[in-house]
Scaffold this motif. Structure first.
Motif, PDB file in Angstrom:
ATOM      1  N   LEU A 137       0.386 -10.616  -4.162  1.00 18.45           N
ATOM      2  CA  LEU A 137       1.648 -10.151  -4.710  1.00 18.45           C
ATOM      3  C   LEU A 137       1.683  -8.625  -4.758  1.00 18.45           C
ATOM      4  CD1 LEU A 137       4.207 -11.296  -5.909  1.00 18.45           C
ATOM      5  CD2 LEU A 137       3.136 -11.179  -8.147  1.00 18.45           C
ATOM      6  N   LEU A 138       0.624  -8.037  -5.261  1.00 17.24           N
ATOM      7  CA  LEU A 138       0.619  -6.594  -5.443  1.00 17.24           C
ATOM      8  C   LEU A 138       0.156  -5.845  -4.203  1.00 17.24           C
ATOM      9  CD1 LEU A 138      -0.899  -6.121  -9.006  1.00 17.24           C
ATOM     10  CD2 LEU A 138       1.465  -5.946  -8.312  1.00 17.24           C
ATOM     11  N   ILE A 144      -3.798  -1.648 -16.588  1.00  9.51           N
ATOM     12  CA  ILE A 144      -4.299  -2.793 -17.358  1.00  9.51           C
ATOM     13  C   ILE A 144      -5.733  -2.536 -17.796  1.00  9.51           C
ATOM     14  CG2 ILE A 144      -4.772  -5.272 -17.309  1.00  9.51           C
ATOM     15  CD1 ILE A 144      -2.598  -5.630 -15.328  1.00  9.51           C
ATOM     16  N   GLY A 152      -6.893 -12.801  -8.289  1.00 11.87           N
ATOM     17  CA  GLY A 152      -6.075 -13.934  -8.703  1.00 11.87           C
ATOM     18  C   GLY A 152      -4.727 -13.922  -8.025  1.00 11.87           C
ATOM     19  N   VAL A 153      -3.703 -14.328  -8.805  1.00 10.93           N
ATOM     20  CA  VAL A 153      -2.370 -14.459  -8.224  1.00 10.93           C
ATOM     21  C   VAL A 153      -1.819 -13.097  -7.785  1.00 10.93           C
ATOM     22  CG1 VAL A 153      -1.151 -14.250 -10.406  1.00 10.93           C
ATOM     23  CG2 VAL A 153      -0.109 -15.554  -8.557  1.00 10.93           C
ATOM     24  N   LEU A 154      -2.378 -12.018  -8.359  1.00 10.05           N
ATOM     25  CA  LEU A 154      -1.846 -10.690  -8.049  1.00 10.05           C
ATOM     26  C   LEU A 154      -2.295 -10.176  -6.681  1.00 10.05           C
ATOM     27  CD1 LEU A 154      -2.266  -8.886 -11.492  1.00 10.05           C
ATOM     28  CD2 LEU A 154      -0.199  -9.898 -10.525  1.00 10.05           C
ATOM     29  N   THR A 155      -3.362 -10.745  -6.121  1.00  5.78           N
ATOM     30  CA  THR A 155      -3.924 -10.199  -4.883  1.00  5.78           C
ATOM     31  C   THR A 155      -2.861  -9.986  -3.816  1.00  5.78           C
ATOM     32  OG1 THR A 155      -5.989 -11.338  -5.331  1.00  5.78           O
ATOM     33  CG2 THR A 155      -5.672 -10.535  -3.081  1.00  5.78           C
ATOM     34  N   TYR A 210       4.799 -19.952  -3.798  1.00  2.00           N
ATOM     35  CA  TYR A 210       3.816 -18.974  -3.387  1.00  2.00           C
ATOM     36  C   TYR A 210       2.431 -19.573  -3.467  1.00  2.00           C
ATOM     37  CZ  TYR A 210       1.066 -14.744  -4.029  1.00  2.00           C
ATOM     38  OH  TYR A 210       0.124 -13.765  -3.946  1.00  2.00           O
ATOM     39  N   ARG A 211       1.622 -19.389  -2.444  1.00  2.00           N
ATOM     40  CA  ARG A 211       0.238 -19.853  -2.457  1.00  2.00           C
ATOM     41  C   ARG A 211       0.159 -21.316  -2.857  1.00  2.00           C
ATOM     42  NH1 ARG A 211      -4.608 -16.377  -4.912  1.00  2.00           N
ATOM     43  NH2 ARG A 211      -5.187 -15.387  -2.981  1.00  2.00           N
ATOM     44  N   LEU A 245       4.214  -3.405 -14.401  1.00  2.00           N
ATOM     45  CA  LEU A 245       3.139  -3.353 -13.417  1.00  2.00           C
ATOM     46  C   LEU A 245       3.713  -3.261 -12.013  1.00  2.00           C
ATOM     47  CD1 LEU A 245       0.085  -3.510 -13.334  1.00  2.00           C
ATOM     48  CD2 LEU A 245       0.286  -5.981 -13.074  1.00  2.00           C
ATOM     49  N   TYR A 266      -3.218  -2.108 -21.546  1.00  2.00           N
ATOM     50  CA  TYR A 266      -1.853  -2.043 -21.091  1.00  2.00           C
ATOM     51  C   TYR A 266      -0.955  -2.744 -22.087  1.00  2.00           C
ATOM     52  CZ  TYR A 266       1.962  -3.378 -17.982  1.00  2.00           C
ATOM     53  OH  TYR A 266       3.173  -3.582 -17.403  1.00  2.00           O
ATOM     54  N   ARG A 267       0.158  -2.126 -22.441  1.00  2.00           N
ATOM     55  CA  ARG A 267       1.137  -2.745 -23.334  1.00  2.00           C
ATOM     56  C   ARG A 267       0.490  -3.282 -24.589  1.00  2.00           C
ATOM     57  NH1 ARG A 267       5.779  -6.614 -21.148  1.00  2.00           N
ATOM     58  NH2 ARG A 267       7.360  -5.015 -20.926  1.00  2.00           N
ATOM     59  N   ILE A 321      -3.221  -1.838 -10.913  1.00  2.00           N
ATOM     60  CA  ILE A 321      -3.710  -2.466 -12.142  1.00  2.00           C
ATOM     61  C   ILE A 321      -4.552  -1.511 -12.976  1.00  2.00           C
ATOM     62  CG2 ILE A 321      -3.647  -4.862 -11.306  1.00  2.00           C
ATOM     63  CD1 ILE A 321      -6.695  -4.571 -10.777  1.00  2.00           C
TER      64      ILE A 321
END
Lengths: 719, 719
Positions: free
Chosen positions: A619-620, A647, A614-617, B651-652, B619, A651-652, A644
Motif C-alpha cells: 500500500l505504502l 509511527i 504487513g498490509v502497508l508493504t 487487496y491481497r 500516514l 504517532y498520534r 512510517i
C-alpha cells in the motif's frame, strides 16, 4: 585496476605532439580532427599518418607520414580514425613507437556486438602499455592546453570537467554550453571504455588544479563499488554532478524475496548518490545550469532564500519552485524591511519576494541586494524582467556591484528575461562573474542542489564518523572488499532450513521470539512448558519455501492439545514433502511490522533494505535502501526517509517505538552482508518493532554466491 | 457579468483609430507605445493626445491633439499612459466622445492599495459604457490586425492567444517565444482587472477564428465557478493551457474539520483543471513548448511513442522521461523491425529508441519515420544530435517529408541539438511545419500533455453524461448556482447537535448504524433491546465539539448494565456543560475506514473530499477533492486516484469492498453541498466501507454561510 598517480594522465591532456591516423580527405574524420586541432590553436605539433603519407587537404603545413617510423619523434598522443579492421594494427604500431596514449574514434566494436574485435584491440594495447580512450568515442578536449581532439563543438574555457559515456550527449552539452557562454576545463567521451573509464578519470580529476566541478553522463558502470568509492572520496573535495540514463523498470533482476523487490536498480543508484555525496540531475539542461552555478558562485550555507525582482509574477514562480525544492522563502525580517523602506519607493513590496517594480533602478538593485545579503538570508536570486525600453545592463551593474562588495560571500544568481533585449545585461553579468539562468525556477533548482551538496557533506561526515564504531568496518574497506569474509555454517547450494537459519542469525546477534525445533511429538511437552502460550507453528521442510501459501503456518495455538493436533496435522499433510518437523515460536502480539533484508545488486553488490511491513508493504511502497556497509547514522537516515518514520517516533499519541533497536538491526545486516557474501538474499518479514526492542517474526536465507565480481568486471548496464 | 457576444471584443483587437494618451517625450510610455504601433505596421490611424497637443518626438506624421474634442473622429481604442491622478478624467473624456475601449497602462491603483482610486475609475468607465483593460497592465496585441498596443517585445504571428495577469510574465514569454520563432494570435495583459478579465476573454476567444490554443498565466481569479464554467466549455473546442502561480502553503484557509484539512487551495485548483479539461503547466518554458506543439502538431490518439534518433544517449533520456510521464515506449513490433532491417545498415538499433547512429541520413530518417508512422505508434520524437560536420538541414528535410506524406496524420516532434550548428536544420523544420524542441525530455512533456488533452476530453464526456442522472443536476447548472436551494432544518448560527445532524442526513439518504438518542436513563432498556450489542455511546452537548478529546465517546458497551453506568458517568461528568443526553449506536466492527466531507473553498465554493481514514489518514496523506456538483463517473475517478483504491477492489486476497456505495455517498455529498449552501463544513469521520454497503461512524456539520459569493465577486487570490 590500479589507482593512477595524480599526474597519470597529464600526457593525455597536454601532449606535445599529436598524430592523427585516418584519411585526410575533406569530410573524413581524420581531416576534421586536424582542422579542429588547428582551429583551436593547439600549440604543439600535429602529424597526419595515412598510407600515402599525405598532408590534409587544404593544410599543407601539417606534415604527412605513411607510418610512425618516418616521423621525427614519437607522438605523445595518437588519435585513431581509421576503419575498424585497421585499428588493431595502428595500436600495435603506436606501441612499438612508444606512444603512451591513444584515442580511438572508430566505431564498429562491442557496441554492435563485435566484442572479440574489441578484446583483441585491448590486448594489443595492454601488451605495449598503450592506454586507450574509446573505441567508438567522440574524443577529448583540454581547454587549458588548447587541445581539441574531437569533432564536437569546441568548448569554451571553464572549470568543469565533463566525462561522458555518450559522445552525442557530450556534443549536445558542449553546443548548448557554448551558446550560453559556459565553459569546461576538460571533456572526455570514453565510448566503449575498453581501457580508461570513469573511475580512473575521477581519480585523476580529483587533483586536477584546473577542475573545480566534475560532471558525468553515465549509462553503465565498469565497477559499481569502485565507482562509489571514487565518488565518495572525490566529492569531499569537488562537487560531482551525475546524469544517469536508463529506465528503472527494465534490467531489474527478478528478485525472489519480498524485501528484494522493494528497490529497483534506480533506487539503488539513488542510494549510491546519497551515500557518496554526489549530485544527481535529470538531464543536460539541469547539468549545465548546476555546473554553471557551482563554478561561479560561493557555497550556500543554509536554505534561506531571498528573491529580489522587478516583477511580481516571475518572483512568485521562483519562490514556488524554491519551496517545492526545500528552500525557505521566509518573510523579510522587520529590521531588513526598515532598512529597505528607508530608500525604496513606497510602492515596492518588501516581504520576499522583494519587488522593486518595473521602476527598479541600478541603485535600487545594488542597495537592496546589499541589505539582503547582510541579513539572515543564505542566498539571493535577482530577477530582471525587461522590456525593450529598459536598460538591463545598468541593472546588471547594480547586481554585480552588490555581489562583489560582500565580506563573507553568499551566492547571488541572476535571471534576466528574456531574449535579445537582455543580451547586453547578461554579458555584463558574465563579466562580473554572476551566472544568469533562463528562468527563476532553474536558478532555484541550482541553489537547492548547491544546498544539497553542503548538507550532503555534513551528513557524510557524520556517517563516516560512525562507520568504524558501528559497522565494525569502514565503508572504504567494505567497498574495497578488504575485509575478512566468513563462510556460512550450512550448505550454500541447497535451501536453508529455518532452524539452521535462526540459530545462525541468533549467533550474529539478531533477536527472535523464544522458540523450539520440534522434530517429534515427544518434544512438545517440554517445549510448551518452556515457551508458554500463545504459540505459532511453522512447517520445516527443504521442499517448502513459501510456508503460508500451503497452510504451513498455524497461529494462535493456546494449549498443548492444540499444539499436538497441529503437529499431527502438519506431519500428515506434509508427509510426502520431506517433513523434518516444525518450529514453535512464542507468538508476538504487538509492535509495528516492518520488513528488512539483504539483496545483491549486480552493479553495487550487497544492499540493505527496510520498509513498511504487513498490509502497508504494498500500500505504502515505503522503503529505503543503502549499499552495505554503513553505520548507525546512515541507518538513522534510512529510517527518517520512511513514511512510517512518524509511527516509530510515537504517532498520534502512540508510544514511541524502539527505533534504536531497528537501527542496530540494519547495521547488523549491513555487517553480515559484507562479511558473508554467500548470502544471496535474506528476508526478515515481518520484524515487530516494540516499545522496547524488536522481534523477528520470520527469517529466510537464500544462499549462493551472486556473481557480482564477474558482473562488475564486465560492463554493467545500469539500464 | 453578462456573457459577451462572440464578436464583443472585435473592436478592441481590430480598431481603425487608436488614441494614445500620455507624454510623447522620448522614454515615456506614451512615446514608446506610438513607436511600437508604428513599427508593427498598424494599418489604421494613430493619434497622440496630450495637454499641449504635441506630435511625438521624432514622429511628425502622427498628429497631436490636446483632447478628443479636437480629433477628426472618435477613436475606437484609447491607450492611456497618463499619471494616475489624471486617468479618471481621461476615461470620462473617452466616455463623452463615445470611445468603446480603453487600455490603462498606468499603475498606482489597487496593486499598491489605492482601491478607492480604482473604484472611481471603474465607476467612471461604467457610467459611459467604456470597457477597460487594466489599469497597471502591459497592453494588448493582435498579430492578425497588426495591433501592437504594448511596450513588450512584438509577438510573431501565430495561433495561440496568451492572456496574462502579470505584464512582466507576458513580456518574458513574448521575448522567449520570439527567439524560438513561436508566435501568437493575440496577447492580453489585463493587470488589475478592474473590468475585463479572464472569464470574458475566454468566452470571446472560444470563437476567435485566429486562435487555436488559449494560454493563461493566473495569480488569482475573479470568480472561480464562472471561470471553471468557461474553461469547461472552451476546452471542448480548444486546448486551454494554464500556469497558476502561488504557493500552496500560504493563503490556505484554516479548516476546523479533518476532511477540510485534506486539500489546500492548490489541490482544489488541480481538481478544477481535471474537471474542466484544461492543461496545467508549471512555468513559462513548458507553456511555450506546449503551445508550440498544440498549434503545429495533429492530435495524438494514444500513448505509444516511438523515438527515432542518431544517438543513443539522448534517445534514452527521452524515453526515460516519456515513461515517467505516462507514455509507452514499447519495443518495435516484429513487422516494423523487418521493414526497417530491409533498408537500414546492420549497426542500427531497431528496438525503440530506433538508433540510426551518427551515420543516419536524410533517406534513413525519411524511410524510418514513414515506416514507424504507419505502424502501431501514436506519435514520434525525431532526434538529431549534430556535430559541426553534419548536414542537419538534410536530415530536417527527411523528417519534414515523412511527416507530410502521412494519410492519417500523427504528431512528429523534432529535437535538433544543439546551438548554432543546427540553426539551419531548425529553420528547415519550421518551414516544414515541424516543431523543434530543445531536448527530447521537453518534447516528451509536450506529447504527454497532448495525450492528456485527448484523454481529458474523453473523461469529461463520460463525466458529463452521468451528471444529470446521478447528481440530479448538471454541473453547468451547479456551477452557475441555478438550482433550487434548500434551507437546513436547524439553526445555522449555533452548533448542530448530533441527533439533529444524523436525522437530517438520514433523510438525505446517508446511512448510519442503528441508533437511539437517550435523553434520560429510562429510555435505555428499550434502546438496547432494539439495537443489540456491542454499542457505542457519545455525549450530546452544544458545548462539546471534540467529543473524543474529553472522554465523550465510550466504545464496546456489551450489556445494559454497562450502558447504564456509562450514561450515569457521562451525565455526572458533563453536568456543567449543557448535557443533553447521549447517542447510542450499534458498534461497527468491520470495514475499511475512509473519511469524506464537504468544505467551502473561497475561490471555487463547495468541494467534496474523500481520503484514507483512521491511522492511515495522516500516514498516507491520501485524499482526493472535486468541485461540486459531479456525477458517478467523476466520483469513480476520485476513488481511482486514491492509494487505498486497491483495498476497495479487494487487496491481497481480501474481499472487494462496496466501491459503488462509496461512489453514491460522494455523489450524494456533492448534491447536498450544492443544494444546501448553509453547510459550511461537513465531516464523515470515519465511514466504514464494507463488503456490502457502508456505515457512517460519525458525522459533524458546521453550519453557516461561507461568504463565497462575496469573495468571488471580489478578486480572490489563489495564492
Amino acid at each position: 585496476m590500479a589507482t593512477p598517480s595524480s599526474s597519470a594522465f597529464d600526457g593525455l591532456f597536454d601532449p606535445k605532439t599529436v598524430a592523427v591516423f585516418g584519411s585526410v580527405k575533406r569530410d573524413k574524420i581524420g581531416h576534421q580532427l586536424i582542422t579542429q586541432l588547428a582551429a583551436g590553436g593547439f600549440p604543439g605539433s600535429i602529424l597526419a599518418v595515412n598510407p600515402k603519407g599525405e598532408s590534409p587537404e587544404g593544410c599543407p603545413d601539417i606534415p604527412g607520414f605513411p607510418d610512425l617510423k618516418q616521423t621525427p619523434s614519437a607522438p605523445d598522443l595518437a588519435l585513431i580514425a581509421v576503419p575498424a579492421q585497421f585499428v588493431e594494427g595502428v595500436i600495435r604500431g603506436c606501441g612499438e613507437a612508444g606512444v603512451p596514449f591513444a584515442v580511438v574514434f572508430t566505431s564498429g566494436f562491442s557496441e554492435i556486438g563485435n566484442t572479440d574485435e574489441e578484446e583483441r584491440l585491448k590486448a594489443a594495447a595492454g601488451r605495449y602499455g598503450v592506454r586507450l580512450i574509446g573505441p567508438n568515442c567522440a574524443g577529448i578536449m583540454d581547454t587549458g592546453a588548447a587541445l581539441y581532439a574531437s569533432i564536437e563543438v569546441r568548448a569554451l574555457p571553464g572549470k568543469t570537467a565533463f566525462i561522458t559515456q555518450s559522445g552525442a550527449v557530450g556534443g549536445a552539452v558542449l553546443a548548448l554550453a557554448k551558446i550560453r557562454g559556459i565553459g569546461f576545463s576538460k571533456f572526455v567521451s570514453y565510448g566503449n571504455r575498453s581501457d580508461i573509464g570513469e573511475v580512473e578519470l575521477l581519480d585523476y580529476l580529483e587533483s586536477d588544479p584546473r577542475t573545480e566541478v566534475i560532471a558525468l553522463y553515465l549509462e553503465s558502470l565498469q565497477n559499481g563499488r569502485a565507482f562509489m568509492q571514487a565518488v565518495r572520496r572525490v566529492a569531499r573535495r569537488k562537487p560531482v554532478v551525475i546524469i544517469k540514463a536508463g529506465r528503472s523498470s527494465s534490467g531489474l533482476r527478478a528478485a525472489s524475496s519480498h524485501t528484494g523487490s522493494l528497490a529497483g536498480s534506480d533506487e539503488i543508484f539513488a542510494a549510491m548518490i546519497r551515500q557518496s555525496g554526489a549530485l544527481r540531475v535529470p538531464g543536460i539542461e539541469e547539468m549545465l545550469d548546476l555546473c554553471h552555478g557551482l563554478t561561479s558562485l560561493p557555497r550556500i550555507k543554509g536554505n534561506r532564500l531571498a528573491v529580489v525582482t522587478n516583477s511580481g509574477g516571475p518572483g512568485i514562480l521562483t519562490s514556488d519552485k524554491a519551496e517545492e525544492l526545500g528552500l525557505q522563502v521566509e518573510e523579510s525580517p522587520e529590521k531588513l524591511r526598515g532598512q529597505l523602506a528607508a530608500f525604496l519607493p513606497g510602492h515596492c513590496a518588501l516581504a520576499n519576494p522583494i519587488d522593486l517594480t518595473v521602476e527598479g533602478t541600478r541603485e535600487g538593485y545594488r542597495r537592496t541586494l546589499q541589505a539582503v545579503l547582510e541579513s539572515v538570508y543564505d542566498g539571493v536570486i535577482a530577477i530582471n524582467v525587461a522590456t525593450p525600453f529598459l536598460d538591463s545592463a545598468a541593472l546588471a551593474e547594480g547586481i554585480v556591484e552588490a555581489a562583489k562588495n560582500q565580506k563573507q560571500p553568499k551566492p547571488v544568481a541572476a535571471v534576466f528575461m528574456a531574449g535579445e533585449i537582455v543580451e547586453q545585461g547578461i554579458e555584463t553579468l558574465r563579466q562580473g562573474g554572476i551566472p544568469a539562468f533562463p528562468t527563476g525556477e532553474r536558478a532555484a533548482f541550482v541553489l537547492s542542489k548547491m544546498y544539497e551538496y553542503g548538507r550532503g557533506a555534513e551528513r557524510r561526515e557524520g556517517a563516516e564518523r560512525t562507520e568504524l564504531a558501528d559497522a565494525g568496518l569502514t565503508a572504504e574497506a567494505g567497498l574495497a572488499a578488504e575485509i575478512e569474509q566468513a563462510p556460512l555454517p550450512f550448505r550454500t547450494d541447497a535451501p536453508v532450513l529455518e532452524p539452521d537459519a535462526v540459530s545462525f542469525l541468533e549467533e550474529q546477534g539478531f533477536s527472535f521470539p523464544a522458540h523450539r525445533f520440534i522434530s517429534t511429538v515427544e518434544r512438545i511437552p517440554e517445549a510448551v512448558g518452556s515457551l508458554g502460550f500463545p504459540l505459532v507453528m511453522k512447517v520445516v521442510s527443504p521442499q517448502i519455501l513459501h510456508k503460508s501459501d500451503v497452510g504451513g503456518v498455524l497461529l494462535d495455538l493456546r494449549n498443548e492439545r492444540q499444539v499436538r493436533d497441529a503437529f499431527a496435522d502438519m506431519a500428515r499433510r506434509f508427509a510426502g514433502r520431506e517433513f523434518r518437523g516444525t518450529m514453535l515460536y512464542r507468538q508476538v502480539v504487538e509492535g509495528l511490522e516492518v520488513i528488512a533484508g539483504i539483496k545483491q545488486d549486480p552493479t553495487f553488490g550487497p544492499v540493505i533494505l527496510v520498509g513498511a511491513g504487513g498490509v502497508l508493504t504494498e500500500l505504502l511502497r515505503d522503503s529505503a535502501v543503502r549499499i552495505a556497509p554503513f553505520g548507525r547514522e546512515e541507518a538513522q537516515d534510512m529510517l527518517s526517509g520512511l513514511k512510517i518514520s512518524g509511527i516509530l517516533s510515537g504517532y498520534r499519541g502512540g508510544a514511541a517505538l524502539d527505533r534504536e533497536a531497528l537501527v542496530d538491526l540494519l547495521v547488523g545486516l549491513s555487517r553480515l552482508a559484507v562479511r558473508c557474501p554467500a548470502i544471496r538474499e535474506l528476508d526478515f518479514n515481518p520484524v515487530f518493532v516494540q516499545e522496547r526492542g524488536l522481534k523477528i517474526g520470520d527469517a529466510r536465507i537464500i544462499p549462493g554466491y551472486f556473481p557480482v565480481a564477474k558482473v562488475s568486471e564486465a560492463t554493467t548496464r545500469l539500464l
